[in-house]
Enzyme design. Structure first.
Site, PDB file in Angstrom:
ATOM      1  N   ASP A 158       9.481 -22.894 -28.857  1.00 27.13           N
ATOM      2  CA  ASP A 158      10.582 -21.482 -27.869  1.00 27.13           C
ATOM      3  C   ASP A 158      10.227 -20.677 -27.829  1.00 27.13           C
ATOM      4  O   ASP A 158       9.079 -20.737 -28.239  1.00 27.13           O
ATOM      5  CB  ASP A 158      11.730 -22.625 -28.893  1.00 27.13           C
ATOM      6  CG  ASP A 158      13.249 -21.473 -28.255  1.00 27.13           C
ATOM      7  OD1 ASP A 158      13.257 -21.682 -27.605  1.00 27.13           O
ATOM      8  OD2 ASP A 158      13.466 -20.694 -28.944  1.00 27.13           O
TER       9      ASP A 158
ATOM     10  N   ASP B 243      26.687   0.975 -28.343  1.00 21.86           N
ATOM     11  CA  ASP B 243      26.232  -1.101 -27.849  1.00 21.86           C
ATOM     12  C   ASP B 243      25.184  -1.098 -29.467  1.00 21.86           C
ATOM     13  O   ASP B 243      24.493  -0.581 -29.811  1.00 21.86           O
ATOM     14  CB  ASP B 243      24.988  -0.613 -27.288  1.00 21.86           C
ATOM     15  CG  ASP B 243      24.398  -1.778 -26.571  1.00 21.86           C
ATOM     16  OD1 ASP B 243      24.366  -3.000 -27.387  1.00 21.86           O
ATOM     17  OD2 ASP B 243      23.776  -1.972 -26.027  1.00 21.86           O
TER      18      ASP B 243
ATOM     19  N   THR C 142      30.077  -5.290 -23.865  1.00 27.04           N
ATOM     20  CA  THR C 142      31.303  -6.347 -24.938  1.00 27.04           C
ATOM     21  C   THR C 142      29.933  -7.125 -24.253  1.00 27.04           C
ATOM     22  O   THR C 142      29.282  -7.250 -23.288  1.00 27.04           O
ATOM     23  CB  THR C 142      32.943  -6.454 -23.885  1.00 27.04           C
ATOM     24  OG1 THR C 142      32.596  -6.345 -22.997  1.00 27.04           O
ATOM     25  CG2 THR C 142      33.538  -5.284 -25.208  1.00 27.04           C
ATOM     26  N   ALA C 143      30.139  -8.810 -24.478  1.00 26.50           N
ATOM     27  CA  ALA C 143      30.073  -9.807 -23.915  1.00 26.50           C
ATOM     28  C   ALA C 143      30.646  -9.803 -21.683  1.00 26.50           C
ATOM     29  O   ALA C 143      29.719 -10.030 -21.624  1.00 26.50           O
ATOM     30  CB  ALA C 143      29.790 -10.843 -24.294  1.00 26.50           C
TER      31      ALA C 143
ATOM     32  N   ARG D  92      29.532  -5.958 -19.942  1.00 24.37           N
ATOM     33  CA  ARG D  92      27.798  -6.736 -20.182  1.00 24.37           C
ATOM     34  C   ARG D  92      27.570  -5.163 -19.944  1.00 24.37           C
ATOM     35  O   ARG D  92      26.046  -4.690 -19.031  1.00 24.37           O
ATOM     36  CB  ARG D  92      27.003  -7.242 -19.193  1.00 24.37           C
ATOM     37  CG  ARG D  92      27.373  -8.595 -19.265  1.00 24.37           C
ATOM     38  CD  ARG D  92      26.858  -9.553 -18.306  1.00 24.37           C
ATOM     39  NE  ARG D  92      25.717 -10.171 -17.994  1.00 24.37           N
ATOM     40  CZ  ARG D  92      24.506 -10.021 -17.033  1.00 24.37           C
ATOM     41  NH1 ARG D  92      25.049  -9.927 -16.234  1.00 24.37           N
ATOM     42  NH2 ARG D  92      23.056 -10.144 -17.510  1.00 24.37           N
ATOM     43  N   MET D  93      28.195  -3.851 -20.523  1.00 23.75           N
ATOM     44  CA  MET D  93      27.878  -2.467 -20.272  1.00 23.75           C
ATOM     45  C   MET D  93      28.184  -2.079 -21.295  1.00 23.75           C
ATOM     46  O   MET D  93      29.419  -2.691 -21.796  1.00 23.75           O
ATOM     47  CB  MET D  93      28.073  -2.011 -19.120  1.00 23.75           C
ATOM     48  CG  MET D  93      27.923  -2.039 -17.401  1.00 23.75           C
ATOM     49  SD  MET D  93      28.611  -0.782 -16.780  1.00 23.75           S
ATOM     50  CE  MET D  93      30.398  -1.204 -17.041  1.00 23.75           C
TER      51      MET D  93
ATOM     52  N   LYS E 130      25.934   1.838 -18.957  1.00 23.00           N
ATOM     53  CA  LYS E 130      23.941   1.565 -19.409  1.00 23.00           C
ATOM     54  C   LYS E 130      24.541   0.276 -19.408  1.00 23.00           C
ATOM     55  O   LYS E 130      25.771  -0.518 -19.979  1.00 23.00           O
ATOM     56  CB  LYS E 130      23.171   2.348 -19.868  1.00 23.00           C
ATOM     57  CG  LYS E 130      22.020   1.258 -20.885  1.00 23.00           C
ATOM     58  CD  LYS E 130      22.186   1.318 -22.293  1.00 23.00           C
ATOM     59  CE  LYS E 130      22.562   0.217 -23.020  1.00 23.00           C
ATOM     60  NZ  LYS E 130      23.022  -0.411 -24.364  1.00 23.00           N
TER      61      LYS E 130
ATOM     62  N   ASP F 237      16.575 -26.526 -33.199  1.00 26.63           N
ATOM     63  CA  ASP F 237      18.408 -26.654 -34.459  1.00 26.63           C
ATOM     64  C   ASP F 237      19.888 -26.796 -34.427  1.00 26.63           C
ATOM     65  O   ASP F 237      20.463 -26.692 -35.686  1.00 26.63           O
ATOM     66  CB  ASP F 237      17.696 -24.951 -34.873  1.00 26.63           C
ATOM     67  CG  ASP F 237      18.402 -23.768 -34.085  1.00 26.63           C
ATOM     68  OD1 ASP F 237      18.314 -24.214 -32.811  1.00 26.63           O
ATOM     69  OD2 ASP F 237      18.252 -22.810 -34.118  1.00 26.63           O
TER      70      ASP F 237
END
Length: 712
Positions: A322, A359, A393-394, A397-398, A414, A547
């Site tokens: 991986d 972030d 935050t997901a 995305r900023m 950003k 895993d």
């Protein structure tokens, strides 16, 4: 292109602040360590192995034992110093053969004892279907039972966390003192019986029956009681048995010839000849070599379910690895800042740092570290203004910051290129072609581009102006020394394949930097399984590590499937090895240990067969020199008497077994090289060495035995 840049002076910029301390490891015996005291401690076990039911598993030693029994009867009928010396050393040969296996098995006793202390009976808080809790012994738990485990309590059995999250101490099993997080869902839900919950409370669904837990299997394997002979080992045993039968027939036919010549041979001498000619050395050490191979894995915190898996590791032709956490460090890091035309490096750096302060991801912290490493902390952009931070935050995305002051409002963002460019357009701005070119440049290089932009709205000017400031180049940092490791694997003849969910362009760039042979990009579980089957169809053995539950099919299909201990129960059940340290790079060590096992077996087999040459020159002249004086020319060692020659050969045959036990346990040193080079080294060191060493050893023994009455 007119663009300002900011690049770090060091090759890789670490994340901010010191990372977690390396966990202390408990004391462990070095792999291959050997102490002469182990011989003495293992003597009782070696004596118990005289049981014919055990000896029948090793045909070579069984023949020696039968010969020793026959000679004992002859010595009782006609007692002489020579006869009893032969008898004694024949029994000692069997003892030393048993001792090699006993020492190998005994090396895991201390570790097994400590594991048994962990695997003790505990009280479990079982939760019934009605939600009521009852106290039951851990031995009474069955698969499917739900138990609650609070801080300070011991996990009563193997299972999966189905509710909650907790810090768990697994040091009794893995040797690592640092606790690990176990939580419901995902790939880190599996818990092992005997570990201790340090914080919070979790509910665990039991998956193992009593006596079949991970610890139970580990104890059995450590002690060697569950070790099955591998296919190669079985094949070699058949070969040794065949050679023994051939030599037995050859020795038996000598007596009629001797009778015909008028000089019948003493049966004691014929038995001594047979014992010296059959492959006694490798026959005695073969089982110890296999056990020691598994022990070397255990010393490195890898549990192999069978010797077959260890052996297969030595023959692996394709290695699936991986990318994230194995080839790369796992967290992308800010590598450089690329500004668009008209934006200075200092301006871009200040904006990038301000937008990254909220972030908390490793990538966000690495941006702050990159800027601060270049002295970009003298003045925060929010000074004199009110700062309203926008956390990453997901979903968005900023991340960013809104600076509100008397002069107006300044918003800095950003984030992912697609997200921030959409933000620019939404606020009425234009995305310059230069920014798109920078994003493409970073992507082509295998990096991840983050775009930095701002919107400035002075008081009373409406929406204000929006502009792109530049791009942050996030780079997957390849672990130090990975290229050298892959070069070693290539020297072994192993093809490496990097498996990743990244897009092909990024994957190829990382593979080129790391030195991987091939890439499987945008990989799904089905893709991994198909790749393994294709490699196996081409006649290659495949190893991989995983895993997650989605890795289980591929782990089951691979010839060597290594599941990480932090992984799911499904992954650990599918693989034939479990890495207790959950270190993805351990796969490379496993392959090397497997190759060392095969090389050790081959080297000692070569040495054992080469040993016979000197014994021909010792025993054959001693047997027939009185009938055929011409055979005296074969007595190149100038051994003093026929009796001394025969006893010297028998004694050396026994002593060489003990002398080689440390090598069998430690293993022949493995160097990554081609098969032809390994064969040459084996023939020179263990072939020629196997011929020369007995000549010297038998001659020295003869010089000593010359002074023994009845022999010299």
């Amino acid at each position: 292109m007119n663009s300002s840049t900011l690049t770090p002076t060091a090759p890789d910029v670490p994340g901010p602040g010191p990372g977690p301390a390396t966990p202390a490891r408990g004391p462990r015996t070095p792999a291959g360590a050997f102490s002469p005291r182990q011989l003495v401690a293992s003597l009782p076990d070696a004596v118990r192995k005289f049981d014919p039911r055990h000896l029948v598993r090793t045909p070579v030693l069984l023949v020696v034992a039968v010969g020793a029994l026959l000679c004992t009867g002859l010595a009782l009928r006609t007692p002489t110093v020579f006869a009893w010396t032969i008898v004694a050393w024949l029994w000692i040969t069997v003892l030393f053969g048993n001792l090699a296996e006993a020492v190998a098995e005994g090396r895991g006793r201390a570790q097994a004892a400590s594991l048994r202390a962990v695997n003790q009976e505990t009280v479990a808080r079982r939760i019934g279907p009605d939600g009521r809790e009852e106290q039951v012994p851990s031995s009474g738990l069955r698969p499917g039972d739900l138990v609650a485990v609070a801080a300070g309590q011991v996990v009563p059995g193997d299972g999966d966390v189905v509710e909650g999250a907790a810090s768990v101490d697994e040091s009794a099993i893995t040797g690592e003192s640092a606790p690990v997080i176990r939580e419901s869902g995902g790939d880190r839900s599996a818990v092992t019986g005997g570990t201790t919950v340090l914080s919070d409370e979790i509910r665990v669904r039991i998956t193992a029956r009593p006596g079949e837990s991970f610890l139970d299997r580990m104890i059995a394997l450590v002690e060697g009681s569950a070790r099955q002979r591998t296919p190669n080992e079985i094949a070699l045993n058949i070969l040794l048995a065949s050679l023994t039968l051939v030599f037995l027939l050859a020795v038996v036919t000598l007596q009629p010839l001797a009778i015909y010549s008028g000089r019948p041979q003493d049966v004691l001498v014929l038995v001594a000849l047979l014992v010296c000619l059959i492959p006694t050395t490798i026959g005695a050490l073969l089982s110890a070599i296999g056990i020691a191979g598994m022990d070397r894995l255990i010393q490195r915190n890898v549990l192999a379910r069978s010797g077959r898996a260890v052996e297969a590791a030595g023959d692996v032709g394709t290695l699936l690895l991986d990318k994230t956490g194995t080839i790369t460090l796992g967290n992308r890091q800010a590598h450089e800042l690329l500004g668009v035309a008209g934006v200075t490096a200092a301006e871009l750096a200040t904006a990038a740092r301000a937008a990254s302060l909220a972030d908390e991801t490793p990538e966000g912290r690495s941006v702050v570290t990159l800027v601060e490493s270049h002295g970009g902390t003298d003045r925060a952009p929010a000074e004199g203004d009110r700062a309203e931070y926008v956390a990453f935050t997901a979903q968005t995305r900023m991340s960013g910051v809104d600076l509100v002051g008397p002069g107006g409002r300044r918003e800095i963002r950003k984030g992912a290129a697609a997200t921030v460019t959409a933000w620019i357009r939404t606020n009425g701005g234009e995305v310059p072609a230069e920014l798109t070119a920078l994003v493409d440049t970073v992507s082509t290089a295998g990096g991840t581009p983050l775009v930095v932009a701002e919107r400035v709205a002075p008081v009373g000017e409406g929406a204000g102006t929006v502009r792109a400031l530049g791009v942050i180049h996030l780079k997957d940092v390849v672990k130090p020394g990975m290229r050298e490791r892959f070069d070693r694997l290539r020297a072994m003849g192993i093809r490496t394949v990097m498996v990743t969910g990244d897009n092909p362009r990024t994957a190829r760039a990382i593979a080129a930097e790391a030195g991987v042979d091939d890439v499987l990009a945008e990989a799904t579980p089905e893709d991994k399984l198909d790749l393994i089957r294709q490699e196996q169809a081409g006649g290659r053995l495949v190893a991989m590590m995983g895993d997650g539950t989605n890795d289980a099919p591929a782990l089951a299909q691979a010839d060597v499937g290594v599941a990480m201990n932090t992984g799911t129960t499904a992954a650990k059940e599918a693989g034939n090895m479990v890495d207790l340290d959950s270190d993805p790079t351990k796969l490379i060590e496993i392959v090397e240990i497997g190759k060392q096992l095969l090389i050790t077996r081959g080297a000692l087999t070569t040495f054992s067969i080469a040993n016979d040459v000197a014994k021909y020159f010792a025993i054959l002249p001693a047997m027939f020199v009185t009938t055929f004086p011409q055979l005296q020319a074969l007595n190149v060692m100038r051994l003093s008497t026929p009796e001394s020659a025969i006893v010297s050969a028998v004694v050396f045959n026994a002593l060489v077994i003990v002398a080689l036990i440390p090598l069998a346990l430690r293993g022949v040193r493995y160097r990554p090289t081609g098969a032809a080079s390994l064969l040459r080294r084996n023939l020179v060191v263990y072939g020629i060495g196997g011929v020369l060493v007995p000549f010297a050893g038998i001659k020295l023994l003869d010089l000593v035995l010359t002074h023994v009455p009845g022999i010299g």
